[in-house]
Scaffold this motif. Structure first.
Motif, PDB file in Angstrom:
ATOM      1  N   GLN A 219       7.032   3.193   6.505  1.00 46.33           N
ATOM      2  CA  GLN A 219       7.365   2.532   5.240  1.00 46.33           C
ATOM      3  C   GLN A 219       7.162   3.478   4.059  1.00 46.33           C
ATOM      4  OE1 GLN A 219       4.937  -0.990   5.127  1.00 46.33           O
ATOM      5  NE2 GLN A 219       6.121  -2.057   6.701  1.00 46.33           N
ATOM      6  N   LEU A 220       6.367   4.509   4.293  1.00 47.02           N
ATOM      7  CA  LEU A 220       6.113   5.509   3.263  1.00 47.02           C
ATOM      8  C   LEU A 220       7.134   6.641   3.349  1.00 47.02           C
ATOM      9  CD1 LEU A 220       4.098   6.384   1.027  1.00 47.02           C
ATOM     10  CD2 LEU A 220       2.820   7.576   2.813  1.00 47.02           C
ATOM     11  N   ILE A 221       7.280   7.191   4.549  1.00 46.58           N
ATOM     12  CA  ILE A 221       8.266   8.240   4.830  1.00 46.58           C
ATOM     13  C   ILE A 221       8.866   7.917   6.192  1.00 46.58           C
ATOM     14  CG2 ILE A 221       8.680  10.714   5.066  1.00 46.58           C
ATOM     15  CD1 ILE A 221       6.041  11.196   3.591  1.00 46.58           C
ATOM     16  N   SER A 222      10.169   7.790   6.253  1.00 50.32           N
ATOM     17  CA  SER A 222      10.815   7.288   7.468  1.00 50.32           C
ATOM     18  C   SER A 222      10.682   8.223   8.661  1.00 50.32           C
ATOM     19  CB  SER A 222      12.292   7.006   7.193  1.00 50.32           C
ATOM     20  OG  SER A 222      12.949   8.182   6.767  1.00 50.32           O
ATOM     21  N   TYR A 223      10.531   9.529   8.426  1.00 52.44           N
ATOM     22  CA  TYR A 223      10.562  10.478   9.529  1.00 52.44           C
ATOM     23  C   TYR A 223       9.167  11.066   9.815  1.00 52.44           C
ATOM     24  CZ  TYR A 223      11.197  13.306   5.313  1.00 52.44           C
ATOM     25  OH  TYR A 223      11.083  13.835   4.061  1.00 52.44           O
TER      26      TYR A 223
ATOM     27  N   ALA B 179       1.673   2.856  14.312  1.00 51.80           N
ATOM     28  CA  ALA B 179       1.036   2.131  13.218  1.00 51.80           C
ATOM     29  C   ALA B 179      -0.444   2.454  13.179  1.00 51.80           C
ATOM     30  CB  ALA B 179       1.230   0.626  13.394  1.00 51.80           C
ATOM     31  N   ILE B 180      -1.060   2.177  12.047  1.00 48.75           N
ATOM     32  CA  ILE B 180      -2.503   2.284  11.883  1.00 48.75           C
ATOM     33  C   ILE B 180      -3.019   0.859  11.751  1.00 48.75           C
ATOM     34  CG2 ILE B 180      -4.365   3.137  10.418  1.00 48.75           C
ATOM     35  CD1 ILE B 180      -2.398   5.374   9.577  1.00 48.75           C
TER      36      ILE B 180
ATOM     37  N   ASP C  43      -1.701  -9.412   9.907  1.00 48.08           N
ATOM     38  CA  ASP C  43      -1.440  -7.989  10.137  1.00 48.08           C
ATOM     39  C   ASP C  43      -2.000  -7.180   8.973  1.00 48.08           C
ATOM     40  OD1 ASP C  43      -0.540  -5.514  10.779  1.00 48.08           O
ATOM     41  OD2 ASP C  43       1.595  -6.000  10.749  1.00 48.08           O
ATOM     42  N   LEU C  44      -3.112  -6.498   9.222  1.00 48.82           N
ATOM     43  CA  LEU C  44      -3.738  -5.667   8.190  1.00 48.82           C
ATOM     44  C   LEU C  44      -3.411  -4.197   8.402  1.00 48.82           C
ATOM     45  CD1 LEU C  44      -7.287  -7.340   8.034  1.00 48.82           C
ATOM     46  CD2 LEU C  44      -5.176  -7.998   6.870  1.00 48.82           C
ATOM     47  N   GLY C  45      -2.369  -3.951   9.177  1.00 52.98           N
ATOM     48  CA  GLY C  45      -2.011  -2.584   9.520  1.00 52.98           C
ATOM     49  C   GLY C  45      -1.264  -1.862   8.414  1.00 52.98           C
ATOM     50  N   PHE C  46      -1.198  -0.548   8.583  1.00 50.24           N
ATOM     51  CA  PHE C  46      -0.471   0.332   7.676  1.00 50.24           C
ATOM     52  C   PHE C  46       0.586   1.055   8.501  1.00 50.24           C
ATOM     53  CE2 PHE C  46      -0.375   4.803   5.941  1.00 50.24           C
ATOM     54  CZ  PHE C  46       0.492   4.501   4.898  1.00 50.24           C
ATOM     55  N   TYR C  47       1.844   0.993   8.044  1.00 45.35           N
ATOM     56  CA  TYR C  47       2.954   1.560   8.801  1.00 45.35           C
ATOM     57  C   TYR C  47       3.519   2.760   8.040  1.00 45.35           C
ATOM     58  CZ  TYR C  47       2.470  -2.767  11.381  1.00 45.35           C
ATOM     59  OH  TYR C  47       1.965  -3.789  12.140  1.00 45.35           O
ATOM     60  N   PRO C  48       3.221   3.968   8.520  1.00 44.53           N
ATOM     61  CA  PRO C  48       3.609   5.189   7.794  1.00 44.53           C
ATOM     62  C   PRO C  48       5.110   5.294   7.535  1.00 44.53           C
ATOM     63  CG  PRO C  48       2.068   5.698   9.561  1.00 44.53           C
ATOM     64  CD  PRO C  48       2.475   4.278   9.749  1.00 44.53           C
TER      65      PRO C  48
ATOM     66  N   LEU D  10       0.806  -1.223   0.000  1.00 44.27           N
ATOM     67  CA  LEU D  10       0.000   0.000   0.000  1.00 44.27           C
ATOM     68  C   LEU D  10       0.843   1.279   0.000  1.00 44.27           C
ATOM     69  CD1 LEU D  10      -2.823   1.200   0.007  1.00 44.27           C
ATOM     70  CD2 LEU D  10      -2.808   1.058   2.514  1.00 44.27           C
ATOM     71  N   PRO D  11       1.933   1.362   0.785  1.00 47.88           N
ATOM     72  CA  PRO D  11       2.740   2.592   0.737  1.00 47.88           C
ATOM     73  C   PRO D  11       3.234   2.933  -0.664  1.00 47.88           C
ATOM     74  CG  PRO D  11       3.357   1.276   2.638  1.00 47.88           C
ATOM     75  CD  PRO D  11       2.419   0.432   1.826  1.00 47.88           C
ATOM     76  N   GLN D  12       3.667   1.924  -1.401  1.00 45.79           N
ATOM     77  CA  GLN D  12       4.152   2.161  -2.768  1.00 45.79           C
ATOM     78  C   GLN D  12       3.003   2.646  -3.661  1.00 45.79           C
ATOM     79  OE1 GLN D  12       5.936  -1.280  -4.556  1.00 45.79           O
ATOM     80  NE2 GLN D  12       6.373  -0.248  -6.482  1.00 45.79           N
ATOM     81  N   PHE D  13       1.822   2.064  -3.467  1.00 41.20           N
ATOM     82  CA  PHE D  13       0.654   2.478  -4.251  1.00 41.20           C
ATOM     83  C   PHE D  13       0.306   3.940  -3.979  1.00 41.20           C
ATOM     84  CE2 PHE D  13      -3.976   3.087  -4.335  1.00 41.20           C
ATOM     85  CZ  PHE D  13      -4.233   2.830  -5.673  1.00 41.20           C
TER      86      PHE D  13
END
Length: 361
Positions: free
Chosen positions: A335-339, A300-301, A328-333, A224-227
């Motif tokens: 992974q999108l932006i480290s900071y 995490a979300i 694990d259906l979570g979303f980890y921000p 999802l982060p890449q999408f």
């Protein structure tokens, strides 16, 4: 050759039987509302019974760990008694000034050679004293840690026992309700047959299918982060706050591109909830849930399953909790932006919004 043909025929028959079982749902008359409730209670009994089995195994594991820790603690306490005496002897020697007297002897040496020999002996003795005290401190800390582990294991064991008793009470109440409902039915034998067939269908097909779909969703969420990065306008920055907006139709398109299983299912974003609904073969599945922002063990979300309905029958909380634990259906921000750090998540009609804040800590 004949043996090979027999094996092939046997395999083919087995496959046909499995496919028949998978794609033929119980064909008895459609159950009434009361009968549907009985079926749902029966299914809950099966699932809670599995939870009881899991808790019982966890209880045995914790009991064994507690016994090992207590055994280790006994050994450590015996060692500490010895170490305490040795450390006490060292401390008394300093308190009584015995080391000062030895130092005076060293300083009173009558030759360089004697001075060096006495000094080496003095350093050796001091080093030994330090080793004794450090060993005592190390053993003491180790013992305290084991004591804390024993206490923690005892608390966990009590929690597990309480949970086990609660689940057993649920089983008794549900079983009583099912028995009363079956006995009050116009056709108890047919209803018992329907309960048996539905239970077998769930355990042999339903569990596998539900797990397969949750596994596919968990794998898709990793991409999802890449999408999101590829979606123009999905991320909007306003100072230190970044807002991610995911439209319902885009999310469904993303999932279908990840796995063809989702061609038969659709996700709906509504006010404060997410719904997943679809049918594949004889399986009808409906999932309702919501997201929350969690900071432990890391930001995490996470998705929480509020309702799980299989072929019209709602499954108990034990099944929902197990799915949350296993997949694990979570979303980890990060992974999108480290900071960044997630601070808020909400669902609106047709939209999922996530707010992130810059976090350089």
């Amino acid at each position: 050759m004949n043996k090979r043909i027999k094996i092939t025929i046997s395999t083919l028959l087995t496959t046909i039987m499995m496919l028949t079982f998978i794609y033929v749902r119980p064909t008895l008359a459609a159950p009434t509302h009361e009968e549907n409730q009985i079926l749902q209670d029966s299914l809950s009994i099966v699932e809670i019974d599995h939870e009881i089995e899991r808790i019982s195994q966890e209880q045995q594991t914790l009991l064994h760990r507690q016994q090992e820790l207590r055994s280790n603690l006994t050994v450590q306490q015996e060692q500490m008694t010895i170490q305490r005496k040795r450390a006490g002897s060292v401390l008394r020697s300093y308190y009584m000034g015995e080391r000062d007297k030895l130092l005076s002897v060293v300083l009173g040496a009558k030759s360089i050679r004697q001075l060096l020999s006495l000094y080496d002996y003095y350093l050796l003795l001091i080093s030994h004293d330090q080793d004794v005290l450090q060993e005592y401190e190390s053993n003491y800390q180790s013992m305290r840690k084991t004591e804390q582990q024993v206490t923690q294991a005892s608390m966990e064991l009590e929690t597990v026992k309480t949970n086990l008793l609660a689940q057993r009470k649920r089983i008794i109440l549900l079983q009583s309700r099912v028995n009363d409902g079956v006995n009050a039915s116009n056709d108890p034998d047919t209803l018992r047959k329907l309960i048996g067939e539905m239970t077998a269908y769930w355990e042999n097909v339903g569990v596998y299918e539900v797990n397969k779909h949750f596994k596919a969703l968990a794998q898709a969420m990793q991409d999802l982060p890449q999408f999101i990065q590829q979606q123009q306008g999905a991320m909007v920055t306003n100072g230190k706050v970044i807002t991610i907006s995911i439209r319902e139709e885009d999310f469904n398109r993303f999932l279908k591109s990840e796995n063809e299983l989702f061609n038969h299912f659709s996700f709906t974003f509504a006010q404060d909830r997410i719904m997943v609904e679809g049918q594949q073969g004889t399986m009808k599945l409906r999932v309702e849930g919501h997201y929350t922002v969690e900071n432990e063990p890391k930001n995490a979300i996470l998705f929480h399953v509020d309702r799980l309905v299989f072929n019209g029958l709602e499954l108990p909380d034990t099944t929902r909790n197990k799915l949350e634990k296993d997949f694990d259906l979570g979303f980890y921000p990060q992974q999108l932006i480290s900071y960044v750090k997630a601070t808020e998540v909400r669902t609106l009609a047709g939209m999922l919004e996530v707010k992130l804040e810059l976090n350089f800590k």
